[in-house]
Design a protein around this motif. Structure first.
Motif, short mmCIF file in Angstrom:
data_model
loop_
_atom_site.label_atom_id
_atom_site.label_comp_id
_atom_site.label_asym_id
_atom_site.label_seq_id
_atom_site.Cartn_x
_atom_site.Cartn_y
_atom_site.Cartn_z
N GLY A 74 11.71 5.13 -34.43
CA GLY A 74 12.40 4.76 -33.20
C GLY A 74 12.51 5.93 -32.25
O GLY A 74 11.95 6.99 -32.49
N PRO A 75 13.28 5.72 -31.16
CA PRO A 75 13.87 4.43 -30.77
C PRO A 75 12.86 3.53 -30.05
O PRO A 75 11.99 4.03 -29.34
CB PRO A 75 14.98 4.86 -29.81
N SER A 76 12.96 2.25 -30.25
CA SER A 76 12.07 1.26 -29.63
C SER A 76 10.61 1.57 -29.90
O SER A 76 9.76 1.47 -29.00
CB SER A 76 12.33 1.18 -28.12
N ASP A 77 10.29 1.96 -31.15
CA ASP A 77 8.92 2.26 -31.58
C ASP A 77 8.30 3.43 -30.82
O ASP A 77 7.09 3.59 -30.84
CB ASP A 77 8.02 1.03 -31.42
N ALA A 78 9.11 4.27 -30.20
CA ALA A 78 8.58 5.35 -29.38
C ALA A 78 7.92 6.44 -30.21
O ALA A 78 7.04 7.15 -29.72
CB ALA A 78 9.68 5.96 -28.52
N SER A 79 8.35 6.60 -31.47
CA SER A 79 7.77 7.64 -32.32
C SER A 79 7.08 7.07 -33.56
O SER A 79 6.80 7.81 -34.50
CB SER A 79 8.86 8.63 -32.76
N LYS A 80 6.84 5.79 -33.56
CA LYS A 80 6.21 5.15 -34.72
C LYS A 80 4.72 5.47 -34.74
O LYS A 80 4.01 5.26 -33.75
CB LYS A 80 6.42 3.64 -34.68
N LEU A 81 4.23 5.97 -35.88
CA LEU A 81 2.83 6.31 -36.04
C LEU A 81 2.16 5.38 -37.04
O LEU A 81 2.82 4.57 -37.70
CB LEU A 81 2.69 7.77 -36.48
N ILE A 82 0.86 5.51 -37.20
CA ILE A 82 0.06 4.51 -37.90
C ILE A 82 0.49 4.35 -39.36
O ILE A 82 0.72 3.23 -39.82
CB ILE A 82 -1.43 4.88 -37.82
N LEU A 83 0.58 5.45 -40.10
CA LEU A 83 0.89 5.31 -41.52
C LEU A 83 2.29 4.75 -41.74
O LEU A 83 2.51 3.95 -42.65
CB LEU A 83 0.74 6.67 -42.23
N TYR A 84 3.24 5.15 -40.91
CA TYR A 84 4.59 4.59 -41.03
C TYR A 84 4.57 3.10 -40.72
O TYR A 84 5.27 2.31 -41.37
CB TYR A 84 5.54 5.31 -40.08
N TYR A 85 3.77 2.70 -39.74
CA TYR A 85 3.68 1.28 -39.39
C TYR A 85 3.06 0.48 -40.54
O TYR A 85 3.50 -0.64 -40.84
CB TYR A 85 2.85 1.13 -38.13
N ILE A 86 2.05 1.07 -41.21
CA ILE A 86 1.45 0.41 -42.37
C ILE A 86 2.47 0.25 -43.48
O ILE A 86 2.58 -0.82 -44.10
CB ILE A 86 0.22 1.20 -42.86
N TRP A 87 3.22 1.33 -43.74
CA TRP A 87 4.26 1.25 -44.78
C TRP A 87 5.30 0.19 -44.41
O TRP A 87 5.75 -0.58 -45.27
CB TRP A 87 4.93 2.61 -44.93
N GLU A 88 5.69 0.15 -43.15
CA GLU A 88 6.70 -0.78 -42.71
C GLU A 88 6.24 -2.22 -42.90
O GLU A 88 7.00 -3.08 -43.38
CB GLU A 88 7.04 -0.51 -41.25
N MET A 89 5.00 -2.52 -42.55
CA MET A 89 4.48 -3.87 -42.72
C MET A 89 4.40 -4.25 -44.19
O MET A 89 4.71 -5.38 -44.58
CB MET A 89 3.11 -3.99 -42.06
N ALA A 90 3.95 -3.30 -45.03
CA ALA A 90 3.73 -3.62 -46.44
C ALA A 90 5.01 -3.70 -47.25
O ALA A 90 5.16 -4.61 -48.08
CB ALA A 90 2.79 -2.58 -47.05
#
Length: 297
Positions: free
Chosen positions: A243-259
Motif C-alpha cells: 500500500g497505500p492503494s497499491d502504490a508500492s505493490k510489486l510483482i512477487l508480492y502481488y503473486i503471493w497475495e493472489m495465491a
C-alpha cells in the motif's frame, strides 16, 4: 582401432553425462518441473466446492491483462527496476573505485560499505521502519530540526515506492561493490603505470581503460539486479504491504497475495509464467547479444 575408438568415445560420453547428471537432476526438480506444473496450473480455473476446476486455456491471462491492478503492479515494478538497477550499479562502482584506491583505513571503508548486505532482510526492513516512522522516526527528527513538517513516508502513494527504492539501493549497492572490487583487483598494474607515463589523467584512465574492462562484471551485476527487482517481497511485508492503494505493490508480492491471501492459484500461476517468460527473453538477449559485446568478441 575403430572398435577401440568407438569404445573410448562411448566412455567419454558416459563420463560426460555422469558429470552433468547432478546439475540436470537439480534443474529438473527445482526449475523445469515447477515451471511446467505452473504453466499447466495457469490453464485451469479456480476451483470451489460447488464449481470444480476446469480447463480454461488462456482465460486467466486475459483476466490479468484486463485487470487495472495488474498494470499498476507492472508499472510500479518497471519504475522500481528503472531506478534501483542503474543507481545501485553506479553507487557500487563509485564505492569500489574509492575502496580500491590508496586511502587510509581502507579495510574499515570496505567493511562499512558491505555491512548492509550481511543484515537479514527483515532486520534491514525493521531498521528503516524506525527511520520512516512519522513523528518518531530519524528522518522526521532530523527534519524537525530545520522546521520541516512530519511526513508519513510509507503512508502516502507519492512517497511509499520511493521509500522502498531507497531501502533496496542501500541494501544492494554494497553487495554489488564486492564484485566490482574483485574485478578491479584483476586489472594489471602495468596499465596504470603505462597511463601515468603517457600523462593520462585519472578520469581518462578510468573512462577509457577501467570501465571497458569492467563491462563483463557490469553485465553480470545488471542481470542480478534485474532478477532482484522482480523478487522483492520481504521489505514489503514489513514496510507497506503493497500500500497505500497499491502504490508500492510489486510483482512477487502481488503473486503471493493472489495465491495465499485470495487463494487464487491459477491467476498467480499465470502471472508467474509471464514473469518467467520476460526473464527468459532478457536472458536470451544477454546470452546471444550483450555477452559477446561486453567480452569484445
Amino acid at each position: 582401432m575403430s572398435a577401440h575408438a568407438n569404445l573410448e568415445r562411448r566412455r567419454q560420453a558416459i563420463y560426460g553425462w555422469l558429470l552433468l547428471s547432478p546439475a540436470a537432476v537439480l534443474l529438473t526438480v527445482f526449475a523445469f518441473y515447477p515451471s511446467i506444473a505452473t504453466l499447466w496450473s495457469s490453464t485451469f480455473s479456480r476451483g470451489t466446492r460447488r464449481k470444480p476446476t476446469e480447463f480454461v486455456g488462456s482465460e486467466n491471462y486475459m483476466d490479468l491483462f484486463a485487470d487495472p491492478i495488474f498494470w499498476q503492479v507492472v508499472k510500479n515494478n518497471l519504475f522500481y527496476a528503472g531506478i534501483t538497477i542503474p543507481v545501485s550499479i553506479f553507487i557500487a562502482l563509485a564505492m569500489a573505485l574509492w575502496a580500491n584506491s590508496k586511502i587510509s583505513a581502507r579495510g574499515f571503508v570496505r567493511t562499512a560499505y558491505f555491512t548492509p548486505t550481511v543484515l537479514p532482510m527483515i532486520a534491514a526492513a525493521n531498521l528503516w521502519l524506525f527511520f520512516y516512522t512519522p513523528g518518531l522516526g530519524v528522518l522526521d527528527q532530523i527534519g524537525s530540526m530545520f522546521g520541516l513538517p512530519s511526513v508519513n513516508w510509507l503512508g502516502q502513494p507519492e512517497t511509499a515506492l520511493w521509500a522502498i527504492i531507497i531501502v533496496t539501493i542501500w541494501k544492494e549497492a554494497g553487495f554489488f561493490m564486492i564484485f566490482y572490487l574483485a574485478a578491479l583487483q584483476t586489472i594489471p598494474e602495468d596499465l596504470k603505470e603505462a597511463a601515468d607515463i603517457e600523462g593520462t589523467s585519472r578520469w581518462t584512465y578510468t573512462r577509457r581503460i577501467v570501465l571497458p574492462l569492467l563491462m563483463p562484471t557490469t553485465l553480470f551485476i545488471a542481470v542480478n539486479a534485474m532478477i532482484n527487482s522482480v523478487k522483492l517481497i520481504d521489505h514489503l511485508f514489513i514496510l507497506t504491504k503493497g500500500g497505500p492503494s497499491d502504490a508500492s505493490k510489486l510483482i512477487l508480492y502481488y503473486i503471493w497475495e493472489m495465491a495465499f491471501a485470495f487463494f487464487d492459484a491459477p491467476h498467480a500461476a499465470a502471472m508467474t509464467i509471464l514473469v518467467i517468460a520476460v526473464l527468459g527473453i532478457v536472458a536470451a538477449v544477454q546470452f546471444f547479444y550483450l555477452d559477446k559485446r561486453t567480452h569484445y568478441q
